[in-house]
Each structure stands twice: as structure tokens, then as C-alpha cells.
Design an enzyme around this catalytic site. Structure first.
Site, PDB file in Angstrom:
ATOM      1  N   CYS A 133      55.440 -21.823  74.875  1.00 26.56           N
ATOM      2  CA  CYS A 133      56.316 -21.979  73.715  1.00 26.56           C
ATOM      3  C   CYS A 133      55.488 -22.059  72.442  1.00 26.56           C
ATOM      4  CB  CYS A 133      57.177 -23.237  73.876  1.00 26.56           C
ATOM      5  SG  CYS A 133      58.251 -23.551  72.461  1.00 26.56           S
ATOM      6  N   CYS A 178      56.954 -24.627  69.899  1.00 25.69           N
ATOM      7  CA  CYS A 178      56.703 -26.034  70.243  1.00 25.69           C
ATOM      8  C   CYS A 178      55.253 -26.426  69.994  1.00 25.69           C
ATOM      9  CB  CYS A 178      57.028 -26.280  71.714  1.00 25.69           C
ATOM     10  SG  CYS A 178      58.577 -25.589  72.296  1.00 25.69           S
ATOM     11  N   ASP A 179      54.326 -25.606  70.467  1.00 25.70           N
ATOM     12  CA  ASP A 179      52.918 -26.002  70.520  1.00 25.70           C
ATOM     13  C   ASP A 179      52.025 -25.333  69.472  1.00 25.70           C
ATOM     14  OD1 ASP A 179      53.557 -27.589  72.707  1.00 25.70           O
ATOM     15  OD2 ASP A 179      53.202 -25.974  74.125  1.00 25.70           O
TER      16      ASP A 179
END
Length: 340
Positions: free
Chosen positions: A154, A157-158
Site C-alpha cells: 500500500c 499507507c506506507d
């Protein structure tokens, strides 16, 4: 008997709704297909429950959505937030949990879901499975050991964890290209590794990646190993055209090579699958099990045109909700008891 749950979704809207024992329709899955199915079902006046592990589904991990008509240039998270707010307008109760089984109660024409976290069985006359698919893994040495230590699925997200660092993105579809574009704004350098010499992604994304000065394309190439002890340190890349291996130092690896449906879950229920592991559906998204409908990326078979987009998933959800409502109405007219 009913249980009180406080649901907090992507949006700031909070609801406290009673979770009852019986519904007309239960929608499993909180992505575009599931949220649309819940919306249509509720608008039809049917008693509807939504159950999902991830509210918003996989689009919450998309850094950019620019092909949903009427809402250009929006993050997947923000688009999902709009979907959730729309569903909450109709007071659809939402359970954040995982459905581990769906069991038939033929004497009452019911299907009952069993949840992992909530020790309670909830039943309905129709079930719409909009469970989507999980991210595929590379299956190479080092991947499993370094998940969360530089290996990610992701970029949204990261990505912020890799500011000013060097990363690799693996894949050739829209998800891979949009992830590379997103990461190019954060990382110092992005290697885009794809096993073919052409991309499956939309040309607009390919051109945008090409125009990003810190994105380097490694085509006809695959990752053979992810190297590192406590964190990702490098990747071993095999150029298939030349038969040459090279070691490239990177701080992170973002895997975007497609999706895999939950085959074992489908088999456990007794659903008929196609050769890809997706559920064979009819044109109305009904299945071989009366009362169970499948919408979105998990639907397959000869009557499902495979084009995994947010707009087609939403359309699938609407179709499944309409068919489920007609199914429940037919039961009612046949004398079956309905929830009050």
C-alpha cells in the site's frame, strides 16, 4: 435480541445502531460494490446490514482516482469517505468484522453469517458478497520475512515512511503506475519493475510516470529476491530478456501485481467458481446458491465482463442489490416470513 455497536467509518459521521438477528439483506464487503449494494438495498426500503473488514475497501489504498465520473482528481480514501457518508444517510448499520462462514437455514429460507470477532449469528434472506480480492504476493525469498520492514502492499499507507529514500514498485497495471507516481513525490528515486515490455495500465498513467524525472523503468524484469536482515536493503532483479541478474539498493519494495479472490472462503460456502477462482455469476449476479449474490471483483464466469474499475464495481453492487430485492420480494409473495 439486539446488540449496540458504535461504528466509526472513514467519515467523521458516527452512528450507534442496533444490530439485530434478522435482515432482508446482508451485504458483506465495504468497497465500492458493497457500499453501493447497501445503498440501493436501503433505498428500496429493505432492512439491510453491512459487514466489512475494511470500510471503503481497497480503494482507500489508492493514491489517486481520476476516472470516477463527476469526481475528478481525488484520493481513493476521500472517494471512499463520500461513499460511506452516502450509505450512512440511510442509517444502514455497519459491523467492522470478518465473516468466516455463511450457513444455510433452509427451514426458514435464511442464510446466516458467522463472524470472527462478534460471537453472534446474524441471518438474512439474501446475502450479497462483495468481498473483493486480496493483494497478490511475489512469492520470492525475503518477501514474507520483510513485510512491514520495507515490503509493503500500500503506497498510500506506507509511502510517507520513505521520504527521501529509494524504493521499488513492482507491477504493470493501474495500481502499480499510480503508486509509482505517488511515491515519486515522496521518495528520492523510484524503480518501476515490470515483467513485460508493455504496461496494462492506462496510457495517461504511463505517460505521467515517464514524465516523473526520478522514476526509472526496469522492463522485462522481475524481482528474484528481496535482500535484508532487519529491513529491506536491496533487491535482486532478473532481466528476463538478457538473462542478467543485478543487485539494486533500495529501502522499500511496493508490490502491486494484481489481486487474488478468497477461493477457500468461496469453496467453504459451496459457491461454484470459474478458472480464475472467482464466483460464477449470472447476469443478475445470482449464483448457484439461491439467495446468494456476488458483486465486484470477486464475481466471474462467462456473464461477467472483467474490467476491474471502481465504477464497474459500483454498478455490480447496484445490480446485485436489485436482484436480491426481487428475490426477497418473491419469497414474501410466496408466503415466507419477513423481518419486521
Amino acid at each position: 435480541m439486539s446488540t449496540k455497536f458504535r461504528i466509526t467509518g472513514l467519515s467523521a459521521v458516527r452512528t450507534a445502531l442496533a444490530i439485530e438477528d434478522r435482515y432482508e439483506t446482508i451485504v458483506v464487503g465495504g468497497g465500492p460494490a458493497g457500499l453501493t449494494a447497501a445503498l440501493y438495498s436501503a433505498r428500496y426500503g429493505h432492512k439491510t446490514l453491512l459487514v466489512t473488514k475494511l470500510l471503503g475497501g481497497n480503494i482507500t489504498k489508492a493514491p489517486l482516482v481520476d476516472d470516477y465520473i463527476g469526481i475528478p482528481d481525488i484520493s481513493g480514501n476521500d472517494l471512499a469517505d463520500k461513499f460511506v457518508k452516502h450509505v450512512k444517510k440511510y442509517n444502514v448499520p455497519i459491523i467492522i468484522d470478518e465473516v468466516v462462514d455463511v450457513v444455510r437455514r433452509p427451514e426458514e429460507n435464511l442464510w446466516c453469517i458467522q463472524l470472527r470477532g462478534m460471537k453472534k449469528e446474524v441471518c438474512a434472506y439474501s446475502i450479497i458478497l462483495a468481498v473483493g480480492s486480496e493483494k497478490k504476493r511475489l512469492g520470492v525469498p525475503g518477501e514474507r520475512e520483510l513485510v512491514g520492514k520495507g515490503v509493503s502492499y500500500c503506497a498510500t499507507c506506507d509511502g510517507p515512511l520513505f521520504k527521501g529514500k529509494v524504493v521499488a514498485v513492482v507491477g504493470g497495471g493501474n495500481a502499480a503506475l499510480t503508486s509509482a507516481i505517488h511515491l515519486a513525490k515522496i521518495a528520492s528515486k523510484v524503480y518501476l519493475i515490470h515483467r513485460r515490455d508493455e504496461f496494462r495500465a492506462f496510457n495517461v498513467y504511463v505517460e505521467a510516470a515517464k514524465n516523473s524525472p526520478n522514476v526509472t523503468f526496469l522492463l522485462n524484469s522481475v524481482i528474484a529476491e528481496i535482500i535484508g536482515r532487519d529491513r529491506v536493503e536491496a533487491v535482486k532483479v532478473l532481466n528476463k530478456a538478457e538473462g542478467r541478474e543485478s543487485i539494486i539498493n533500495v529501502d522499500g519494495v511496493f508490490v502491486e501485481i494484481g489481486l487474488q479472490p478468497p477461493v477457500e472462503f468461496f469453496k467453504k460456502i459451496g459457491l461454484e467458481l470459474d478458472e480464475t477462482g472467482r464466483v460464477r455469476v449470472n447476469v443478475d449476479r445470482s449464483t448457484n446458491l439461491p439467495g446468494i449474490f456476488v458483486a465486484g471483483d470477486a464475481a466471474g464466469g462467462p456473464f461477467k465482463y472483467r474490467f476491474e474499475q471502481i465504477i464497474t464495481a459500483a454498478a455490480d453492487g447496484a445490480i446485485a442489490a436489485d436482484a436480491a430485492c426481487k428475490y426477497v420480494c418473491a419469497l414474501r409473495h410466496a408466503g415466507g416470513s419477513m423481518p419486521k
